[in-house]
Structure formats: structure tokens, C-alpha cells
Design a protein around this motif. Structure first.
Motif, short mmCIF file in Angstrom:
data_model
loop_
_atom_site.label_atom_id
_atom_site.label_comp_id
_atom_site.label_asym_id
_atom_site.label_seq_id
_atom_site.Cartn_x
_atom_site.Cartn_y
_atom_site.Cartn_z
N ARG A 153 36.50 1.85 37.85
CA ARG A 153 37.73 1.47 38.19
C ARG A 153 37.67 0.52 39.43
NH1 ARG A 153 43.45 4.03 36.66
NH2 ARG A 153 44.71 2.44 37.87
N ARG A 154 36.69 1.10 40.22
CA ARG A 154 36.79 0.30 41.61
C ARG A 154 35.99 -1.26 41.30
NH1 ARG A 154 38.56 -0.37 45.29
NH2 ARG A 154 37.10 -0.59 46.84
N LEU A 155 35.00 -1.13 40.35
CA LEU A 155 34.81 -2.67 39.81
C LEU A 155 35.74 -3.48 39.18
CD1 LEU A 155 31.26 -1.64 38.10
CD2 LEU A 155 31.71 -2.55 40.44
N VAL A 156 36.86 -2.62 38.39
CA VAL A 156 38.05 -3.26 38.04
C VAL A 156 38.84 -4.06 39.23
CG1 VAL A 156 39.92 -3.41 36.66
CG2 VAL A 156 37.48 -2.51 35.90
N GLU A 157 39.23 -3.16 40.10
CA GLU A 157 39.78 -3.44 41.13
C GLU A 157 39.08 -4.61 41.91
OE1 GLU A 157 40.28 0.17 43.39
OE2 GLU A 157 41.87 0.74 42.03
N ARG A 158 37.77 -4.81 42.14
CA ARG A 158 37.36 -5.88 42.78
C ARG A 158 37.12 -7.00 42.19
NH1 ARG A 158 33.96 -1.51 45.11
NH2 ARG A 158 32.15 -2.32 43.58
N ARG A 159 37.60 -7.13 40.85
CA ARG A 159 37.66 -8.15 39.88
C ARG A 159 36.09 -8.56 39.41
NH1 ARG A 159 39.06 -9.95 36.91
NH2 ARG A 159 39.68 -12.11 36.94
N GLU A 160 35.37 -7.47 39.32
CA GLU A 160 33.81 -7.69 38.84
C GLU A 160 33.83 -7.45 37.36
OE1 GLU A 160 31.03 -5.41 41.05
OE2 GLU A 160 32.03 -6.07 43.18
N VAL A 161 34.63 -6.51 37.01
CA VAL A 161 34.53 -6.40 35.42
C VAL A 161 36.01 -6.46 35.08
CG1 VAL A 161 32.47 -5.13 35.38
CG2 VAL A 161 34.65 -3.98 35.64
N ASP A 162 36.13 -6.84 33.69
CA ASP A 162 37.51 -6.96 33.01
C ASP A 162 38.05 -5.73 32.23
OD1 ASP A 162 38.34 -9.43 33.91
OD2 ASP A 162 36.92 -10.37 32.44
N GLY A 163 36.97 -4.85 31.91
CA GLY A 163 37.24 -3.54 31.16
C GLY A 163 36.24 -2.37 31.13
N ILE A 164 36.53 -1.46 30.85
CA ILE A 164 35.53 -0.17 30.94
C ILE A 164 35.46 0.48 29.40
CG2 ILE A 164 35.36 2.05 31.79
CD1 ILE A 164 37.15 1.27 34.29
N LEU A 165 34.28 0.89 29.14
CA LEU A 165 33.89 1.76 27.85
C LEU A 165 33.42 2.98 28.35
CD1 LEU A 165 33.64 2.11 25.00
CD2 LEU A 165 31.20 0.96 25.17
N LEU A 166 34.25 4.04 28.03
CA LEU A 166 33.93 5.41 28.75
C LEU A 166 33.61 6.23 27.52
CD1 LEU A 166 33.74 7.67 30.77
CD2 LEU A 166 36.08 8.15 30.31
N ILE A 167 32.25 6.51 27.50
CA ILE A 167 31.83 7.56 26.46
C ILE A 167 31.71 9.03 27.07
CG2 ILE A 167 29.77 7.92 25.00
CD1 ILE A 167 29.09 5.11 25.41
N ASP A 168 32.41 9.97 26.28
CA ASP A 168 32.67 11.19 26.90
C ASP A 168 31.17 11.84 26.88
OD1 ASP A 168 35.10 10.56 27.34
OD2 ASP A 168 36.13 12.07 26.12
N GLU A 169 31.27 13.24 27.52
CA GLU A 169 30.13 14.17 27.30
C GLU A 169 30.34 14.94 25.84
OE1 GLU A 169 29.08 16.16 31.42
OE2 GLU A 169 31.40 16.49 30.97
N ASN A 170 29.10 14.82 25.61
CA ASN A 170 28.75 15.76 24.07
C ASN A 170 29.24 14.70 22.96
OD1 ASN A 170 27.88 17.99 25.22
ND2 ASN A 170 30.16 18.60 25.67
N PHE A 171 29.24 13.61 23.26
CA PHE A 171 29.84 12.40 22.50
C PHE A 171 28.98 12.50 21.00
CE2 PHE A 171 28.78 8.18 20.59
CZ PHE A 171 30.22 7.84 20.06
N GLY A 172 27.45 12.53 21.27
CA GLY A 172 26.40 12.36 20.15
C GLY A 172 26.73 13.85 19.27
N ARG A 173 26.69 14.83 19.96
CA ARG A 173 26.70 15.99 19.31
C ARG A 173 27.95 16.35 18.46
NH1 ARG A 173 27.24 21.28 23.12
NH2 ARG A 173 29.31 20.41 23.15
N ASP A 174 28.99 15.90 19.09
CA ASP A 174 30.43 16.11 18.23
C ASP A 174 30.56 15.24 17.00
OD1 ASP A 174 31.04 17.97 20.23
OD2 ASP A 174 32.45 16.57 21.11
N ALA A 175 29.73 14.02 17.08
CA ALA A 175 29.97 13.20 16.19
C ALA A 175 28.95 13.56 15.11
CB ALA A 175 29.44 11.66 16.57
#
Length: 764
Positions: A465-487
């Protein structure tokens, strides 16, 4: 004028986000599923279903006639396909010549189909589903996707777009006001007294003038921000930083005025043309409407040398994003450095210019009104009117530039901002809290996207989020913990997509691209398990997505931003350049009479129509240039209705010249045209209904716009020149232009055909 401009934009964007944009539905299935989809679409915030038909050709024709922005086709057998375990296709035909409206409707349709898929899956499982639906959209098991806006959660165009237009308008108005004052004080008649009042130092006098205008427009700009707050859009960061950035922005604009004044050598008309050309390009090259990150080097260079680009970084950070003031410090330094360097260059240019002495502009005194004519009425012929136009073009270089060069220059300058057509390589931060084989599979899908580029992989969401505030990125993709195991275990793997909706266009592109990557990853993750269960790839896709949208963009099939914006703006360029040029000719005509000590002569009807005919041919030539060469050169969408386009261009040129003749009766000097009318270009464009739907504007705004030839002109051009409509289908717009031409010609003759034309007379 600044207050009028701020209020005007407030009215245009008063609805913040469009509502009930017309959509047509062709339901050939006539099933419970199709009726459910229609109800979901009707309940969406933007799309409004105005007609449901079973005739596909009927609704597609209606889109071509501009009766709706989009049409949805549900083919026969869609519900039967879902019942068989096959995937039903929902076809979406949307008019991408109206880019913003079409994208908003597509977003609503995607949400409606997503909800339909959830309902169908729940019904198939007997009312039990393992598919979580979070936020705006779900892509089905084994993944659950939450989509959210980091800023501008209300998706307000007024907050995001209206707030970026106000500084541009203020830059244009300040540039004109300061240039008139600066060039006037540099003239030989006033220079000595002006410098004496400043203590004998011209440098001090110029700096004080620039600071004064910067202070005045900073106050006005601050009132604009307070207007936005009064409208209900908060300042999430530091108001003091915004005010400081505005002061530096206007100081930089004043420095550019000094530089142009030095280069122009006190030629006011040339100086006004140059400052309007420079400041007016801010909204296109300012990295606001369309990203310039992948544009050619010359586009990025133009963007960088505009202080507006840097200022908007600060305003976005402090108004929408609530960034810490320290994040804006570098941008403030850039603005200050720009102002100092350009001001020094401008002072040097002025010193060199003044060293050459006062240049006298030669005026052609031939054909001046005769003092022997006691009524001061010139009884000229048809060709006399054309000769007056030629003399004005010869005497005033800026008139020649507006009437002959502006449209040609536009052909190459304005499209440079949209060379890429579609947004690409938008920077995104990926936060992988799982770091499993499945999350890496998703990451590879994201890295393969054309629209997005993985620019950072921070360890936490807060770092991203700090990168977004500094205008270094336009978005964030957040992959939760246990993503692969749950899937893989039959539960739902969770991931979240966040977009910086302070920049609405790029946010929409980025979220759609990341959503597609997540959908592809879901199919890849589920495929091994489904194959073990004897379910093929097609059946697997149908199991997770019973209904799927098949997009069919119309007219602007590449969905290019330039393809929708540039052709429409080209019509406005012809409109504005022709009107400004004609107004300057009338101002020049009055000045000639006053310099001879005579009353402004009334026009004989042959002289009137001689001027009208000559200027009509110039306007028609410019319209042919932009609608022929410009569209062909940049390969923008164009239809083959040559006859219809010729009729349109004749009607459009006639209406433009008629309006200019009527307004010319009130212009007393050449510079008044640029001084008082240039700021109207941007308000007119955003009221045309191309970038912002007229359905979202108050009725009063739409009524006022009907008086401007560009309003029916752009609508007629879009139908005939790009959508392939027949002439009868555009007869309403053509008739509108003809009425404007006839009425304004009559009013102009009533004004100009009288003795004195309402101007002051002078003693001979």
C-alpha cells in the motif's frame, strides 16, 4: 471566468457516476435463466435495460442508431446448455466509441453474469455451494476473488476526473491573463512607467507580476478544492501541501509565460497562441486520463516538461489517497526547480528580445474605410469580402496559424498522447503470503499479461500500500496464506485484488486483467482434480462458469482510447480554431477602422456573404483534412459513407462560420478572441457526450450545449463517419446544424449590417 469554469464542471459531473445508461437485450432463449439475467442487469447501478426483444438484428441496429450504448444477446438454448453441463455464451455488443459508458456497462454485465453463475452453481448443488462471493466478482471454485478499490470507493468521476480538470482550466485562464498584462507592460508606451514603479528593475517588476498572478490563481484553485469538499469529496491528506503545490504550479506557468513572451518578442497574438497550445495539452499528456508509461519517448518528454503532470501527482496523493506529506516532497521540489529554471530562461530571452528594440508590426492600410464617406458605410462587392479575409490573414500571423496550421498541427500533436491505444504494463505489486506451487502458477499468469507488469513483490500488504501511495504501482494482488492448500483440498483459495481508483481508466483495465489471470489460474488448478474425476477441460470450465460473456466491441474493435477520443476532438479543433480565427478577423477589422479615426463600417450584404463564403471554404477544407487525412494516417475507425460525410461537413462548416460571425459582432480587438474564448474548449468537449454520457448531465447543461455547433456536429460525425449510419439516420443532427447556421447568420447580419456595428466611434 475561473469561477464559471469550476461551476460548469461541477454541473457536468454533478451525478458523480452515471446511472441508467440505456442497454438493449435480445432474449432468444426466453427461459427462467435469461429472465433472471435481465433482472440482475436491470438492478445494476449503471446499466438500465430500456427494451427486451427477441430480435437480435433489431437491437444491433438500435446500437448503430445510438439508441443504446450496448446490446446483450442471449441465444436460444442457453438454459438447456447449462442443464447439460455445457457452458452458455452471453454475447455483449457494446459501442466503444463511447469508451467510458461502454466500460461501465461491461462492468455491470460482468457482475450480473457472475451473480448468475453463483445462483446456477448453488441450484446445481442443491442449494449448497463452496464458492465464496466476496466484493464485486467471483470467478468460481477453487478460487474466491475479492475486488476492492483502495481509493475513490464510490467510483466518482467528479472526484477523480473533475478535480483534475479544474487546474487545467485555471492554467489556461492564468496564461491568457498574465500574457496580456506582461506583453502590454513590455510595450514602449508603458514599459518605462512600469519599471519605474518597480524601483527601476525590470527583473523585479516581472517577478512581482508572476508572483501576484500565481497568488491570485492559488486562491482560486484553493476555492476549487473547497468546492469539491462542499460537494462531499474529502481531502484525505494535507490541504497545506495541495496549496503549496498549486502555488508552485502557477509560478511555473508564469515562468513559461515569461519565456514565451521573450521568444515572441512582444507579439501578443503569437504569445497567446503559444501559451494556449502549451497549457491546453495538460489533460492529454498529464498521465491522468491515459497512462504514458509505455508511450514513445517524445510523448513522455512532453508529459515531463508540463508542471501539471507533477502537480497532479501531489493532488492525487493528498486529496484522494491520503499519503503522508513526505511522499509529496520530491514532487514539490520538481515544481519549484522547474519554475526557477524556466523563469531564468525567460528573463534571458526577454533581455535578448528587448535588445533588438521595439518591433513595429506593419499593418496593411489598403482598403481602409474612407473618411470622405460621411456615413462610413462601405458598399463593397462579394470579392471585397473575400479580399478582407485575405488581408487579415496576411496582416495577422496568428490568424493564418489558426485557420491553416492549427488543424494540421493537431493531426500530429494530440494523437501522440494515445499512440499505444490501450493501457499496457501497468505496474502491480504482488504480495504472496502463501509461496506455494499454486500461488506461483497464478503469478506466472499475471506476468504473462500485456496490461500488467509485476513491478514489486513486497512482504506485506502495508508495504504494498505504501508503494501505491508513492505512485510506484497502480494495484495490489494479495495471495492469502494457505491459498494453495485450500485450493487443492476442496476448500476455496482466497486472493484479493486492489486497484488505485483515483485513476479510473487504468484501474478498470488493471482489475479486469488481473481478474482474467485469476480465472485462468482457477481452471489450471482445478483441471488435475477434475480430470481424475473423469471431467474434461470444457466440462470443467462449464462447471465453474456455467455462463460466460463473449465480448463483441463495435465500431472501435481494438477498444483503443485514441480511436474514441482523437476523432471527436478533431471536430472540436475545427470548431474552435475556425471560430477563434474569424473572431480575430473581426477584431482586426475594428482596430483598422479605429486606427484611421473612423466609425466601424457597416457591412454591405455582398461584403458580408463574400467574407462568409471565403471563411466557409476554409472551415470546410479543415474539416476534410481531419476527417480524411487524420483518420487515415492513424488508422482510426472510419465508415465508407462519403456522401453522408460531405453533407455533414457542409452543414457543420456553415454552422461554425455563422456562430463566429454572430459572436464577431461583439469583439473589439484581435486578442479578445483568444483571451476570452480559449478556455471554453475543454468544458465543451466534456459536455459533448463522448467521454461523459449526456444522460448523467443535468437537463440545463444539455440545453445550453445545444446552442454550440460542436454538439450536433460530433454526434453526426460519430454516426456517419465511424458507425456507418445512413444519412436519414443522422437527419436530426444535420437539421440541428442547419437551424444553427440559418438563425446565427440572420442574427449576425442584423448585428453587422447596421452602421457602427455597436462599436465606439472615434473622432477623425
Amino acid at each position: 471566468m475561473p469561477v464559471v469554469a469550476i461551476v460548469w464542471f461541477g454541473l457536468v459531473f454533478s451525478e458523480s457516476s452515471p446511472r441508467q445508461l440505456p442497454v438493449l437485450v435480445a432474449d432468444a432463449d426466453q427461459s427462467a435463466m435469461s429472465r433472471q439475467l435481465v433482472r440482475l442487469l436491470q438492478a445494476s447501478p449503471v446499466a438500465g435495460v430500456v427494451r427486451v426483444s427477441d430480435n437480435f438484428e433489431d437491437i444491433r441496429e438500435a446500437v448503430r442508431k445510438r439508441e443504446a450504448y450496448a446490446a446483450v444477446f442471449i441465444p436460444a438454448g442457453a438454459e438447456r446448455d447449462v442443464a447439460r453441463g455445457e457452458q452458455a455464451h452471453i454475447y455483449s455488443y457494446y459501442n466503444t466509441l463511447y469508451y467510458s459508458s461502454a466500460n461501465l456497462i461491461q462492468r455491470d454485465l460482468a457482475s450480473a453474469v457472475s451473480q448468475l453463475n453463483t445462483n446456477l452453481s448453488a441450484a446445481r448443488a442443491g442449494g449448497v455451494t463452496n464458492r465464496a462471493v466476496d466484493g464485486a466478482q467471483a470467478f468460481g471454485a477453487p478460487l474466491s476473488v475479492q475486488v476492492a478499490f483502495l481509493y475513490n470507493a464510490a467510483n466518482s468521476y467528479e472526484w477523480a476526473l473533475g478535480g483534475s480538470l479544474i487546474p487545467v482550466i485555471l492554467l489556461v485562464i492564468m496564461g491568457n491573463a498574465l500574457m496580456v498584462s506582461l506583453v502590454g507592460d513590455l510595450g514602449p508606451e508603458r514599459r518605462a512607467a512600469w519599471v519605474a514603479d518597480a524601483g527601476g528593475s525590470m527583473v523585479f517588476a516581472i517577478v512581482c507580476k508572476v508572483i501576484f498572478y500565481a497568488l491570485v490563481f492559488t486562491v482560486i484553485g484553493t476555492l476549487g478544492v473547497l468546492w469539491m469538499r462542499w460537494r462531499g469529496w474529502p481531502v484525505n491528506g494535507s490541504m497545506g501541501v495541495i496549496v503549496a503545490a498549486q502555488m508552485l504550479l502557477f509560478l511555473g506557468n508564469g515562468a513559461v509565460c515569461v519565456l514565451i513572451a521573450g521568444v515572441a518578442r512582444k507579439n501578443l497574438l503569437f504569445a497567446l497562441s503559444a501559451i494556449n497550445f502549451y497549457t491546453g495539452g495538460g489533460i492529454s499528456f498529464g498521465d491522468i486520463l491515459f497512462p504514458v508509461n509505455t508511450s514513445p519517448w517524445y510523448t513522455r518528454l512532453i508529459s515531463e516538461i508540463m508542471p501539471y503532470t507533477t502537480y497532479m501527482q501531489v493532488q492525487t496523493q493528498q486529496m484522494q489517497m491520503g499519503s503522508p506529506p513526505g511522499d509529496s516532497l520530491w514532487f514539490l521540489c520538481k515544481l519549484g526547480l522547474f519554475a526557477m529554471i524556466v523563469l531564468l530562461a525567460g528573463l534571458l530571452a526577454l533581455r535578448v528580445s528587448l535588445a533588438f528594440g521595439d518591433r513595429k508590426r506593419a499593418r496593411d492600410d489598403a482598403d481602409l474605410p474612407s473618411a470622405d464617406n460621411k456615413n462610413n458605410i462601405v458598399r463593397g462587392g462579394f470579392f471585397r469580402g473575400a479580399r478582407i479575409v485575405a488581408q487579415a490573414i496576411k496582416a495577422e500571423f496568428s490568424v493564418a496559424v489558426l485557420l491553416f496550421v492549427a488543424t494540421v498541427l493537431y493531426t500530429f500533436y494530440y494523437p501522440a498522447a494515445y499512440v499505444e491505444q490501450v493501457s499496457s504494463r501497468l505496474p502491480v505489486a504482488v504480495v504472496d503470503l502463501d509461496n506455494s506451487a499454486q500461488s506461483r502458477k497464478l503469478l506466472r499468469k499475471v506476468m504473462a499479461l500485456k496490461a500488467a507488469e509485476v513491478a514489486a513483490r513486497p512482504a506485506s500488504f502495508e508495504d504494498a500500500r505504501r508503494l501505491v501511495e508513492r505512485r510506484e504501482v497502480d494495484g495490489i494482488l494479495l495471495i492469502d496464506e494457505n491459498f494453495g492448500r485450500d485450493a487443492l483440498s476442496g476448500r476455496t483459495g482466497r486472493l484479493s485484488i486492489y486497484g488505485n481508483n483515483a485513476f479510473i481508466v487504468r484501474c478498470s483495465v488493471l482489475l479486469n486483467a488481473l481478474g482474467e489471470a485469476a480465472q485462468d489460474a482457477a481452471l489450471d488448478i482445478a483441471e488435475p482434480q477434475l480430470l481424475q474425476a473423469g471431467i474434461g477441460a470444457d466440462a470443467a470450465a462449464a462447471r465453474m462458469l456455467p455462463a460466460r460473456i463473449v465480448p463483441r466491441p463495435l465500431f472501435n474493435t481494438r477498444e483503443g482510447y485514441g480511436s474514441f477520443a482523437v476523432p471527436a476532438v478533431a471536430q472540436l479543433v475545427v470548431h474552435q480554431a475556425t471560430i477563434f480565427g474569424i473572431l480575430m478577423i473581426f477584431g482586426w477589422r475594428r482596430q483598422r477602422s479605429e486606427e484611421a479615426g473612423l466609425r466601424v463600417p457597416a457591412m454591405h450584404w455582398r461584403e458580408f456573404f463574400g467574407m462568409f463564403g471565403a471563411l466557409f471554404l476554409i472551415a470546410l477544407m479543415n474539416a476534410m483534412w481531419v476527417n480524411g487525412h487524420c483518420l487515415w494516417l492513424h488508422d482510426y475507425p472510419r465508415a465508407a459513407n462519403v456522401g453522408g460525410m460531405l453533407v455533414y461537413m457542409v452543414a457543420y462548416a456553415s454552422a461554425i462560420v455563422a456562430v463566429a460571425f454572430f459572436a464577431g459582432g461583439f469583439v473589439d480587438r484581435t486578442e479578445r478572441a483568444l483571451q476570452f474564448f480559449t478556455f471554453t474548449s475543454m468544458p465543451i468537449f466534456f459536455a459533448l457526450g463522448v467521454s461523459w454520457p449526456p444522460e448523467a448531465m443535468p437537463a440545463s447543461v444539455r440545453a445550453v450545449c445545444q446552442l454550440v455547433p460542436a454538439m450536433p456536429g460530433v454526434a453526426a460525425f460519430t454516426k456517419l463517419g465511424q458507425m456507418g449510419a445512413t444519412l436519414p439516420e443522422a437527419r436530426g443532427e444535420i437539421l440541428h446544424l442547419m437551424i444553427i447556421a440559418v438563425v446565427c447568420t440572420a442574427l449576425a447580419w442584423m448585428r453587422l449590417g447596421r452602421e457602427g456595428s455597436g462599436a465606439k466611434s472615434r473622432e477623425g
